[in-house]
Scaffold this motif. Structure first.
Motif: not given
Length: 329
Positions: A143-157, A273-283
């Motif tokens: 987990w710490h080697a493969l996913l933890a560094p990128d987990w915020p990005r993965h979880r956002a998707v 530059t244009t309004p966006a939702s939290t979900t769209e900004l997370a993606r």
């Protein structure tokens, strides 16, 4: 022959989503066993090749067979709650009943002729409780080697996928949700059919407890189901937007703005530059939705953003002060 899951009324009313760091870790390990089939993750695979050189995961590989084999379900069981932490899931894994662990390990080893009789296979089966502890420790390292560094990005998707499908179910109905999971998944006559999937007599069948839907970054091009008892029937499907996970450029806000606000908040502000939702900004920024929400709240309280509701969404846009700060005026 395809796998068919017959869903009764109780199953449909208990249909739910979840995000599992533990399941994602083991899906990542399974993908490393078949990298040629996963063109979406070439950059990640190259990077992980360097990372794995310093890790000895051989006891784990024993139970992650090549495609067509069985991986013990206790290594990544369906979570009981929607958003468990990796620590909670590892604790649950370490608490696996030894008899259940041994039965699932024996089934996994039997997929490779002679493996159960090998010294490694016999040692694992002779001490199932100790094997569970060792596998949990190795999973934590993975987990710490493969996913933890990128987990915020993965979880956002993964969160964006769930938000999209939940809105689709609210707008069009559960039929559209189930038929839209994957091109090889059909839904008709209360039967969910997974094509390109070998039917298994031992697969768990829905029994009124409901069915769990879990998006995954690493399961593509497959759809995974068939957890054996006592686990809840589950369908793991490819998440929308996973193809952009390792290719989307990281926003680069002006350096002066980043020094003032911090990189993530500056990138969010500059990118609106244009309004966006939290979900769209997370993606868009490959951040966890909760992280984006906290940043947006801080920017709004500072008078740099305002918010307005549009249908199901809250859209965030820059104020005049936010525009002036972003442009440097």
């Amino acid at each position: 022959m395809p796998l068919t899951l017959h869903l009764g009324a109780d199953d449909l009313t208990r249909c739910r989503f979840a995000i599992s760091p533990l399941c994602q870790t083991h899906e990542a390990l399974r993908m490393l066993r078949r990298p040629a089939r996963h063109g979406y993750h070439h950059a990640w695979l190259r990077r992980m090749g360097r990372t794995l050189k310093g890790l000895d995961l051989s006891p784990l590989w024993l139970f992650v067979p090549r495609p067509g084999g069985y991986t013990p379900d206790f290594l990544g069981p369906p979570p009981d709650e929607p958003y468990p932490t990796i620590d909670d899931e590892l604790a649950r894994m370490r608490a696996t009943e030894p008899g259940l662990a041994r039965a699932e390990m024996a089934r996994s080893l039997s997929c490779t002729p002679g493996l159960a009789q090998s010294p490694q296979g016999r040692a694992a089966l002779d001490d199932p409780a100790g094997t569970v502890r060792r596998l949990a420790d190795l999973t934590e390292l993975a987990w710490h080697a493969l996913l933890a560094p990128d987990w915020p990005r993965h979880r956002a998707v993964l969160e964006a996928d769930i938000a999209h499908r939940s809105r689709r179910a609210a707008d069009v109905g559960l039929d559209a949700l189930l038929t839209g999971l994957h091109p090889t998944v059909d839904w008709a006559g209360h039967t969910l059919t997974l094509h390109r999937y070998e039917d298994q007599a031992e697969a768990q069948r829905p029994d009124g407890r409901g069915i769990l839907l879990m998006p995954s970054v690493f399961v593509w091009p497959d759809v995974v189901s068939g957890f054996a008892r006592p686990w809840q029937p589950t369908v793991i499907y490819p998440a929308r937007g996973m193809g952009r996970l390792h290719t989307a450029p990281v926003p680069r806000p002006p350096q002066a703005l980043a020094r003032l606000l911090g990189h993530q908040r500056a990138a969010l502000l500059a990118g609106l530059t244009t309004p966006a939702s939290t979900t769209e900004l997370a993606r868009r920024h490959t951040l966890a939705r909760s992280t984006v929400s906290a940043h947006l709240t801080a920017l709004r309280e500072a008078g740099l953003l305002d918010a307005r509701r549009q249908g199901y969404y809250v859209l965030y846009g820059r104020t005049a002060l936010g525009d002036a700060l972003t442009s440097g005026n």
